[in-house]
Motif scaffolding. Sequence first.
Motif, PDB file in Angstrom:
ATOM      1  N   HIS A 130       0.826  -1.208   0.000  1.00 23.60           N
ATOM      2  CA  HIS A 130       0.000   0.000   0.000  1.00 23.60           C
ATOM      3  C   HIS A 130       0.863   1.262   0.000  1.00 23.60           C
ATOM      4  O   HIS A 130       0.634   2.189  -0.776  1.00 23.60           O
ATOM      5  N   GLN A 131       1.878   1.266   0.879  1.00 31.43           N
ATOM      6  CA  GLN A 131       2.756   2.440   0.950  1.00 31.43           C
ATOM      7  C   GLN A 131       3.483   2.634  -0.366  1.00 31.43           C
ATOM      8  O   GLN A 131       3.658   3.745  -0.843  1.00 31.43           O
ATOM      9  N   ARG A 132       3.882   1.532  -0.979  1.00 31.05           N
ATOM     10  CA  ARG A 132       4.566   1.602  -2.259  1.00 31.05           C
ATOM     11  C   ARG A 132       3.689   2.285  -3.292  1.00 31.05           C
ATOM     12  O   ARG A 132       4.137   3.117  -4.067  1.00 31.05           O
ATOM     13  N   ARG A 133       2.407   1.931  -3.295  1.00 30.55           N
ATOM     14  CA  ARG A 133       1.508   2.516  -4.298  1.00 30.55           C
ATOM     15  C   ARG A 133       1.288   3.985  -4.027  1.00 30.55           C
ATOM     16  O   ARG A 133       1.189   4.803  -4.953  1.00 30.55           O
ATOM     17  N   LEU A 134       1.167   4.322  -2.746  1.00 27.73           N
ATOM     18  CA  LEU A 134       1.002   5.744  -2.407  1.00 27.73           C
ATOM     19  C   LEU A 134       2.200   6.535  -2.904  1.00 27.73           C
ATOM     20  O   LEU A 134       2.065   7.608  -3.490  1.00 27.73           O
ATOM     21  N   VAL A 135       3.401   6.013  -2.663  1.00 24.57           N
ATOM     22  CA  VAL A 135       4.609   6.727  -3.089  1.00 24.57           C
ATOM     23  C   VAL A 135       4.697   6.758  -4.607  1.00 24.57           C
ATOM     24  O   VAL A 135       5.027   7.781  -5.198  1.00 24.57           O
ATOM     25  N   LEU A 136       4.327   5.647  -5.241  1.00 24.28           N
ATOM     26  CA  LEU A 136       4.392   5.590  -6.707  1.00 24.28           C
ATOM     27  C   LEU A 136       3.481   6.640  -7.326  1.00 24.28           C
ATOM     28  O   LEU A 136       3.792   7.228  -8.363  1.00 24.28           O
ATOM     29  N   SER A 137       2.343   6.906  -6.675  1.00 21.88           N
ATOM     30  CA  SER A 137       1.430   7.913  -7.209  1.00 21.88           C
ATOM     31  C   SER A 137       2.065   9.296  -7.186  1.00 21.88           C
ATOM     32  O   SER A 137       1.686  10.175  -7.956  1.00 21.88           O
ATOM     33  N   GLU A 138       3.055   9.503  -6.314  1.00 23.42           N
ATOM     34  CA  GLU A 138       3.733  10.800  -6.268  1.00 23.42           C
ATOM     35  C   GLU A 138       4.995  10.801  -7.135  1.00 23.42           C
ATOM     36  O   GLU A 138       5.264  11.765  -7.831  1.00 23.42           O
ATOM     37  N   VAL A 139       5.746   9.718  -7.050  1.00 21.68           N
ATOM     38  CA  VAL A 139       7.054   9.701  -7.709  1.00 21.68           C
ATOM     39  C   VAL A 139       6.944   9.268  -9.173  1.00 21.68           C
ATOM     40  O   VAL A 139       7.687   9.748 -10.021  1.00 21.68           O
ATOM     41  N   GLU A 140       6.021   8.347  -9.475  1.00 22.39           N
ATOM     42  CA  GLU A 140       5.728   7.932 -10.853  1.00 22.39           C
ATOM     43  C   GLU A 140       6.944   7.386 -11.583  1.00 22.39           C
ATOM     44  O   GLU A 140       7.155   7.674 -12.755  1.00 22.39           O
ATOM     45  N   ASP A 141       7.779   6.678 -10.869  1.00 21.49           N
ATOM     46  CA  ASP A 141       8.944   6.057 -11.502  1.00 21.49           C
ATOM     47  C   ASP A 141       9.247   4.795 -10.710  1.00 21.49           C
ATOM     48  O   ASP A 141       9.706   4.864  -9.574  1.00 21.49           O
TER      49      ASP A 141
ATOM     50  N   ARG B 183       5.455   5.900 -20.105  1.00 19.30           N
ATOM     51  CA  ARG B 183       6.037   4.678 -20.593  1.00 19.30           C
ATOM     52  C   ARG B 183       6.512   3.833 -19.421  1.00 19.30           C
ATOM     53  O   ARG B 183       6.291   2.647 -19.400  1.00 19.30           O
ATOM     54  N   ARG B 184       7.102   4.490 -18.435  1.00 18.62           N
ATOM     55  CA  ARG B 184       7.615   3.749 -17.287  1.00 18.62           C
ATOM     56  C   ARG B 184       6.497   2.984 -16.598  1.00 18.62           C
ATOM     57  O   ARG B 184       6.638   1.856 -16.223  1.00 18.62           O
ATOM     58  N   LEU B 185       5.345   3.634 -16.469  1.00 16.94           N
ATOM     59  CA  LEU B 185       4.259   2.996 -15.745  1.00 16.94           C
ATOM     60  C   LEU B 185       3.680   1.830 -16.538  1.00 16.94           C
ATOM     61  O   LEU B 185       3.137   0.904 -15.971  1.00 16.94           O
ATOM     62  N   ARG B 186       3.809   1.866 -17.861  1.00 17.45           N
ATOM     63  CA  ARG B 186       3.147   0.840 -18.664  1.00 17.45           C
ATOM     64  C   ARG B 186       3.949  -0.433 -18.762  1.00 17.45           C
ATOM     65  O   ARG B 186       3.434  -1.438 -19.212  1.00 17.45           O
ATOM     66  N   ARG B 187       5.244  -0.399 -18.446  1.00 17.47           N
ATOM     67  CA  ARG B 187       6.024  -1.618 -18.649  1.00 17.47           C
ATOM     68  C   ARG B 187       6.648  -2.119 -17.363  1.00 17.47           C
ATOM     69  O   ARG B 187       7.857  -2.177 -17.226  1.00 17.47           O
ATOM     70  N   PRO B 188       5.820  -2.474 -16.397  1.00 17.31           N
ATOM     71  CA  PRO B 188       6.378  -2.905 -15.106  1.00 17.31           C
ATOM     72  C   PRO B 188       7.117  -4.228 -15.210  1.00 17.31           C
ATOM     73  O   PRO B 188       8.143  -4.393 -14.587  1.00 17.31           O
ATOM     74  N   GLY B 189       6.603  -5.176 -16.026  1.00 19.84           N
ATOM     75  CA  GLY B 189       7.204  -6.508 -16.080  1.00 19.84           C
ATOM     76  C   GLY B 189       8.638  -6.450 -16.540  1.00 19.84           C
ATOM     77  O   GLY B 189       9.529  -6.991 -15.904  1.00 19.84           O
ATOM     78  N   ARG B 190       8.859  -5.720 -17.605  1.00 21.17           N
ATOM     79  CA  ARG B 190      10.183  -5.615 -18.171  1.00 21.17           C
ATOM     80  C   ARG B 190      11.136  -4.951 -17.180  1.00 21.17           C
ATOM     81  O   ARG B 190      12.261  -5.376 -16.980  1.00 21.17           O
ATOM     82  N   ARG B 191      10.641  -3.926 -16.537  1.00 17.02           N
ATOM     83  CA  ARG B 191      11.431  -3.172 -15.572  1.00 17.02           C
ATOM     84  C   ARG B 191      11.928  -4.096 -14.473  1.00 17.02           C
ATOM     85  O   ARG B 191      13.077  -4.116 -14.098  1.00 17.02           O
ATOM     86  N   ARG B 192      11.008  -4.910 -13.937  1.00 18.45           N
ATOM     87  CA  ARG B 192      11.396  -5.783 -12.836  1.00 18.45           C
ATOM     88  C   ARG B 192      12.464  -6.756 -13.267  1.00 18.45           C
ATOM     89  O   ARG B 192      13.414  -7.028 -12.553  1.00 18.45           O
ATOM     90  N   GLY B 193      12.302  -7.307 -14.468  1.00 19.98           N
ATOM     91  CA  GLY B 193      13.289  -8.252 -14.976  1.00 19.98           C
ATOM     92  C   GLY B 193      14.659  -7.612 -15.019  1.00 19.98           C
ATOM     93  O   GLY B 193      15.641  -8.185 -14.585  1.00 19.98           O
ATOM     94  N   ARG B 194      14.704  -6.387 -15.499  1.00 16.72           N
ATOM     95  CA  ARG B 194      15.963  -5.667 -15.596  1.00 16.72           C
ATOM     96  C   ARG B 194      16.603  -5.467 -14.226  1.00 16.72           C
ATOM     97  O   ARG B 194      17.779  -5.679 -14.030  1.00 16.72           O
ATOM     98  N   ASP B 195      15.780  -5.071 -13.267  1.00 17.78           N
ATOM     99  CA  ASP B 195      16.321  -4.806 -11.923  1.00 17.78           C
ATOM    100  C   ASP B 195      16.990  -6.049 -11.368  1.00 17.78           C
ATOM    101  O   ASP B 195      18.112  -6.011 -10.876  1.00 17.78           O
TER     102      ASP B 195
END
Lengths: 58, 207
Positions: free
Chosen positions: B61-72, B139-151
């Motif tokens: 939940h906290q992650r989503r709240l922060v994501l709504s502000e940081v958007e990255d 674009r960042r918000l639309r490709r979460p799967g790829r992002r996670r793989g990269r991390d």
Amino acid sequence: MAVPKRRKTRSKARMRRAHWRVEAPTYAACPQCRQAKMPHRVCSNCGYYSGRQVVETE
Amino acid sequence: MPQPKKGPRLGSGPAHQSLMLRGLARSLFEHERIKTTEAKAKMLRPYAEKLITKAKKGGVHQRRLVLSEVEDRALVHKLFDDIGPRFATRNGGYTRILKLGPRNGDAAPMALVELVEKGARKTATTSVDEDEDSGGRRRRLRRPGRRRGRDAGSVEAADDGTDDEIQQDVSSENTGIDASGEAAEDPAPDAVADPPDGDAPEGDEEK
């Protein structure tokens, strides 16, 4: 609205403005390099603040 | 009835101000130390510290709240896995404002804003993603799967070619991720103890 009836004389205007003056900024010696710096600011000469280097300087 | 906020707004209006604060907070979490005007620095401090507090609490939940502000997403990961645990032993006061004096040109009083606890090392994830992120926020918000793989890949890469200390850090961080940030107390003492040796110059290079 209330409006002044008479123009102030040149003398009166100048007397009023005699107290308008620019204040000299306060300076304090940097504890690190003794250069004058503004208090509560990072020293622009040596980059020190509160006893440690916080900004790189040449 | 809602009371309007007192004092001047930065920029031109409430929307501009909130966008500007978000941008400043993003830069702060990415670079750990940013230079801005004193007025912006003073407004940024409470905003950024609330985000860090959320990062310390952890959880989806906290992650989503922060994501709504940081958007990255990459930056939110850094915030929750790296920056948050750093401040585990500190109650508030996560940022420091250093006044620099007037700027050339318009004599605006400038200031540095920095995270009080320095990073133990430069995180591989952010440096990798910086190159990728030219596409903008959406674009960042639309490709979460790829992002996670990269991390995950970059963390493994760091695991391979480094000494024991860092390996320990990475492994404890991984457990923290698995338990969704709850088990993240291990890396914190390390992060507090580490900075004085050898890590500070690295942080300076980043700017």
